[in-house]
Design a protein around this motif. Structure first.
Motif, PDB file in Angstrom:
ATOM      1  N   GLY B  51      -5.165 -21.223   5.998  1.00 29.27           N
ATOM      2  CA  GLY B  51      -5.594 -22.100   4.919  1.00 29.27           C
ATOM      3  C   GLY B  51      -4.480 -23.016   4.462  1.00 29.27           C
ATOM      4  O   GLY B  51      -3.315 -22.635   4.432  1.00 29.27           O
ATOM      5  N   GLY B  52      -4.852 -24.245   4.123  1.00 29.99           N
ATOM      6  CA  GLY B  52      -3.860 -25.177   3.640  1.00 29.99           C
ATOM      7  C   GLY B  52      -3.298 -26.039   4.744  1.00 29.99           C
ATOM      8  O   GLY B  52      -3.676 -25.909   5.910  1.00 29.99           O
ATOM      9  N   PRO B  53      -2.386 -26.919   4.375  1.00 27.65           N
ATOM     10  CA  PRO B  53      -1.985 -28.000   5.283  1.00 27.65           C
ATOM     11  C   PRO B  53      -0.943 -27.593   6.313  1.00 27.65           C
ATOM     12  O   PRO B  53       0.079 -28.229   6.452  1.00 27.65           O
ATOM     13  CB  PRO B  53      -1.430 -29.054   4.324  1.00 27.65           C
ATOM     14  CG  PRO B  53      -0.978 -28.288   3.134  1.00 27.65           C
ATOM     15  CD  PRO B  53      -1.755 -27.011   3.072  1.00 27.65           C
ATOM     16  N   THR B  55      -1.280 -27.928   9.351  1.00 28.64           N
ATOM     17  CA  THR B  55      -1.310 -28.928  10.419  1.00 28.64           C
ATOM     18  C   THR B  55      -0.050 -29.776  10.368  1.00 28.64           C
ATOM     19  O   THR B  55       0.497 -30.146  11.389  1.00 28.64           O
ATOM     20  CB  THR B  55      -2.538 -29.833  10.276  1.00 28.64           C
ATOM     21  OG1 THR B  55      -2.663 -30.197   8.912  1.00 28.64           O
ATOM     22  CG2 THR B  55      -3.790 -29.116  10.701  1.00 28.64           C
ATOM     23  N   LYS B  56       0.405 -30.078   9.133  1.00 31.28           N
ATOM     24  CA  LYS B  56       1.614 -30.912   9.002  1.00 31.28           C
ATOM     25  C   LYS B  56       2.838 -30.183   9.528  1.00 31.28           C
ATOM     26  O   LYS B  56       3.708 -30.791  10.143  1.00 31.28           O
ATOM     27  CB  LYS B  56       1.824 -31.286   7.540  1.00 31.28           C
ATOM     28  CG  LYS B  56       0.715 -32.170   7.039  1.00 31.28           C
ATOM     29  CD  LYS B  56       1.225 -33.227   6.093  1.00 31.28           C
ATOM     30  CE  LYS B  56       0.214 -34.345   6.041  1.00 31.28           C
ATOM     31  NZ  LYS B  56       0.237 -35.065   4.779  1.00 31.28           N
ATOM     32  N   LYS B  75       1.049 -33.490  22.270  1.00 28.98           N
ATOM     33  CA  LYS B  75       0.025 -33.932  21.323  1.00 28.98           C
ATOM     34  C   LYS B  75      -0.657 -32.711  20.723  1.00 28.98           C
ATOM     35  O   LYS B  75      -1.492 -32.091  21.371  1.00 28.98           O
ATOM     36  CB  LYS B  75      -0.988 -34.805  22.053  1.00 28.98           C
ATOM     37  CG  LYS B  75      -2.058 -35.313  21.119  1.00 28.98           C
ATOM     38  CD  LYS B  75      -3.037 -36.197  21.847  1.00 28.98           C
ATOM     39  CE  LYS B  75      -4.044 -36.711  20.831  1.00 28.98           C
ATOM     40  NZ  LYS B  75      -5.096 -37.478  21.451  1.00 28.98           N
ATOM     41  N   VAL B  77      -3.323 -30.695  18.741  1.00 26.31           N
ATOM     42  CA  VAL B  77      -4.709 -30.951  18.353  1.00 26.31           C
ATOM     43  C   VAL B  77      -5.215 -29.776  17.531  1.00 26.31           C
ATOM     44  O   VAL B  77      -5.298 -28.648  18.032  1.00 26.31           O
ATOM     45  CB  VAL B  77      -5.603 -31.113  19.599  1.00 26.31           C
ATOM     46  CG1 VAL B  77      -7.044 -31.369  19.188  1.00 26.31           C
ATOM     47  CG2 VAL B  77      -5.098 -32.226  20.481  1.00 26.31           C
ATOM     48  N   TYR B  78      -5.531 -30.048  16.277  1.00 28.88           N
ATOM     49  CA  TYR B  78      -6.076 -28.994  15.425  1.00 28.88           C
ATOM     50  C   TYR B  78      -7.489 -28.657  15.885  1.00 28.88           C
ATOM     51  O   TYR B  78      -8.306 -29.541  16.099  1.00 28.88           O
ATOM     52  CB  TYR B  78      -6.092 -29.465  13.969  1.00 28.88           C
ATOM     53  CG  TYR B  78      -6.946 -28.626  13.068  1.00 28.88           C
ATOM     54  CD1 TYR B  78      -6.586 -27.315  12.790  1.00 28.88           C
ATOM     55  CD2 TYR B  78      -8.119 -29.115  12.514  1.00 28.88           C
ATOM     56  CE1 TYR B  78      -7.378 -26.527  11.973  1.00 28.88           C
ATOM     57  CE2 TYR B  78      -8.909 -28.336  11.694  1.00 28.88           C
ATOM     58  CZ  TYR B  78      -8.531 -27.042  11.427  1.00 28.88           C
ATOM     59  OH  TYR B  78      -9.317 -26.259  10.623  1.00 28.88           O
TER      60      TYR B  78
END
Lengths: 267, 436
Positions: B51-53, B55-56, B75, B77-78
């Motif tokens: 949960g939460g960002p 990805t960054k 690259k 990819v989420y």
């Protein structure tokens, strides 16, 4: 008496239906640690929204969703109108069987087609494009079915009269059939837009780049947190952000929607 | 039929037009780069499960890697949840378009093998890293990576179950906050003392990952639920029936746990809100509880029966068949970069996942973190008793058979012994083709 009972029942159902929505809005503006309590303290915050907005490229996602949804709807309206007209008014051999084959599309769940559709798009080198997300939905069996049923109710005298006046079939379709079927178009438009606005699995599978991914992918970053359990405040804020444009559009155009349903039929 | 054909023709011509216009500039770019230097491009699928960002964070790590290795472009990819990621990987494998690297749940090992989708990593390990590298990972994590003497995945975001307890609540009822329950009897005993109006003694989630939590009880009572080759399961042993009975008794007989279904996602919220004094949950939650709990809390080993025990969980790096050798080497470089001790330590501090390598705990960063927050070391120490998460051939069906049985027993529809027996039979049916 009966009237009153009906009213109460309707009111009850409406409350039941709006409850999750109200809860989501309420929680979205509450500080994290108070997310699951109903205490009426004056603590409200926009932090959840700031946090969520910074967590994913939402501006890009909004744009993508908008393009995808309108693109699909535009093509669907064209294909459905043409197909519905043919199924309703043109006689040809095998029409009914073909129509039934088309209807089968409604029964097949979209998830079953994930892999085959993916392979076809791979062969066409359309993976990771917006067109790739849209293409499998260009011909909607539901749209064709709804429109065909509507077109069938129009008396053939209308068509004959139009022909007497010198209309081509194209003009006839555009000037008579389409305006008369407006309520059906609106009903189908609502279904299509909300379905594709909310679609998640298919776009996730087909796309890899931020430039092509829709809003729901942004929402998922906050919603699929099985290791930590749900962070309700953030999940609610993200949900509100995703559904708000659709909700606002519906509230704004509500009158037009309802009017068009009431004024349906042939004057 | 003519109509269908004409629609197809129209669509196809649109596609061709779009395809042509899109393909040209892309080809040019590749040519230009090809002349300058041989650049390897890697796609990397990863799920986010905390949960939460995050990805960054991952994007940042990839950018750092590219700075160090300018001839490799990664690259990230989420790809949604673990389940979504598996679906996307499977679609890619079937469509002959697999990712170069992916983080997939460690338990997918056998299903990916049965699809003939993944590469054994032994050659790459031997060329670069060797025993020194692979032996640095905790054996409890590697168990889900290895079969028939081959290693197929590298542990990355890994977790295990621990007991969280509210120290303030312990003090309130006269229990020593430095002494969490050590065995099943103490668990029941403490929970009874902590239970009061508006607060339950303990919560053990029963949705979503019931099989995982049940595995902890099974391990504590002697033995894991499956064989190392993933072809046999042992669901209906008397020890497991006893374990399930304890779980049910906590709610039905002792009334120290809410009856019926307890949702995985709300248990941490309940603990943070003080609605339960103890909870069984993943270490992935540590950072969440630490930032949000307004009271003093402790983390402990899961209470033991015959011995301590807890299953591991989480996601590993996999490499896929069908990518060329140059890409394999580049991908391996990336995996090694991502699992460097310093980076593993930082990842663990940011997320609450257990660092998968022993040397990560020797870094300054981690030592400082642990001295300031000793709870972070508990999960690592418990790893000594940790075993592989339930993972077999035909994993989906086998896991579902057990999960359904657990649900039936917990909601009181079926007696524990009977439920587990049924699960055993179903699992054996699902595994029959692999035991010929």
């Amino acid at each position: 008496m009966q009237r009153r009972v009906e009213n109460i029942a309707m009111f009850g159902l409406a409350c039941l239906w709006t409850f999750p929505l109200i809860w989501a809005f309420w929680t979205a503006f509450r500080p994290r640690e108070m997310a699951t309590s109903w205490e009426l303290t004056p603590d409200f915050t926009l932090n959840n929204f700031v946090h969520v907005w910074n967590g994913a490229p939402f501006a890009q996602y909004y744009l993508n969703t908008l393009i995808i949804v309108t693109g699909i709807l535009a093509v669907q309206l064209v294909t459905a109108t043409l197909a519905a007209y043919v199924f309703a008014k043109v006689r040809f051999w095998g029409r009914d069987i073909l129509f039934i084959l088309f209807l089968v599309q409604i029964i097949v769940p979209a998830d079953v087609l994930l892999f085959p559709n993916y392979n076809v798009l791979g062969d066409l080198s359309l993976l990771d494009t917006k067109l790739g997300i849209m293409m499998p939905y260009f011909a909607s069996a539901l749209g064709i079915f709804l429109l065909r049923q509507t077109f069938k109710t129009f008396p053939s005298e209308l068509e004959e009269a139009a022909r007497m006046e010198g209309c081509s079939w194209w003009q006839m379709l555009w000037k008579i059939y389409v305006p008369l079927a407006r309520p059906t178009y609106i009903a189908f438009g609502l279904v299509s837009v909300s379905y594709h606005w909310n679609n998640f699995m298919w776009p996730l599978i087909v796309t890899n780049s931020v430039e092509n991914r829709p809003l729901t992918v942004g929402l998922a970053i906050f919603a699929t947190s099985f290791e930590t359990g749900a962070q309700w405040a953030e999940v609610s804020a993200a949900t509100v952000m995703v559904i708000l444009p659709l909700l606002l559009a519906f509230l704004l155009f509500q009158r037009q929607f309802l009017n068009s349903f009431i004024h349906s039929g042939i004057k | 039929m003519r109509f269908l054909k004409s629609v197809l023709v129209i669509i196809l011509s649109m596609v061709l037009l779009a395809g042509c216009s899109a393909a040209k500039p892309a080809a040019n770019v590749q040519n230009n780069e090809g002349k300058a230097e041989e650049k390897v491009e890697l796609t990397f699928y990863y799920p986010v499960a905390v949960g939460g960002p995050l990805t960054k964070t991952i994007d940042g790590m990839a950018a750092e890697f590219m700075k160090e290795n300018p001839n490799i472009a990664v690259k990230p990819v989420y790809t949604g949840s673990y389940a979504d990621t598996t679906t996307k990987v499977q679609a890619g494998v079937q469509g002959k378009n697999p990712p170069d690297i992916a983080i997939v749940q460690s338990t997918e090992l056998y299903s990916l093998l049965d699809m003939d989708a993944i590469l054994p990593l032994d050659d790459l390990i031997a060329q670069d890293g060797g025993d020194e590298f692979i032996k640095d990972f905790y054996p409890g994590f590697l168990e889900n990576s290895q079969v028939d003497g081959k290693t197929y995945s590298i542990p990355f975001q890994r977790s295990t179950i621990v007991l969280y307890y509210n120290k303030d609540a312990f003090k309130e009822v006269g229990l020593d906050p430095a002494k969490p329950p050590k065995n099943w009897d103490e668990l029941v005993d403490y929970a009874k003392k902590l239970n009061k109006d508006g607060r339950t003694g303990v919560e053990i989630p029963t949705t979503g990952f019931a099989y995982w939590l049940f595995q902890a009880f099974a391990l504590e009572n002697g033995k894991n639920l499956m064989s190392a080759d993933g072809k046999e399961v042992y669901f209906d042993t008397p020890e497991n029936v006893e374990a399930l009975q304890l779980w049910i008794d906590l709610a039905k007989r002792d009334k120290v746990m809410p009856e019926g279904v307890i949702d995985w996602a709300t248990v941490p919220s309940n603990f943070i809100a003080g609605k339960t004094a103890m909870m069984y949950h993943t270490t992935g939650n540590l950072t969440n509880v630490k930032t949000n709990a307004k009271f003093d809390f402790g983390v402990a080993y899961l209470p033991a029966k015959k011995n301590f025990g807890s299953p591991t969980g989480g996601g590993n790096f996999y490499l896929f068949k069908g990518i060329d050798e140059k890409k394999q080497k580049a991908a391996w470089k990336f995996i090694k970069f991502m699992t460097e001790p310093e980076r593993t330590a930082q990842w663990s501090i940011d997320t609450g996942y257990v660092a998968a390598r022993k040397s990560a705990y020797e870094t300054e960063k981690m030592k400082n973190y642990i001295s300031e927050f000793p709870a972070a070391a508990v999960a690592r120490d418990q790893l000594e008793f940790a075993k592989a998460e339930l993972s077999t051939h035909n994993n989906g069906r086998v896991t579902k058979a057990l999960s359904d049985a657990l649900q039936a027993a917990i909601t009181g529809q079926t007696a524990p012994a009977e439920a587990l027996k049924k699960a055993q039979q179903e699992a054996e049916k699902a595994l029959a083709t692999f035991n010929k």
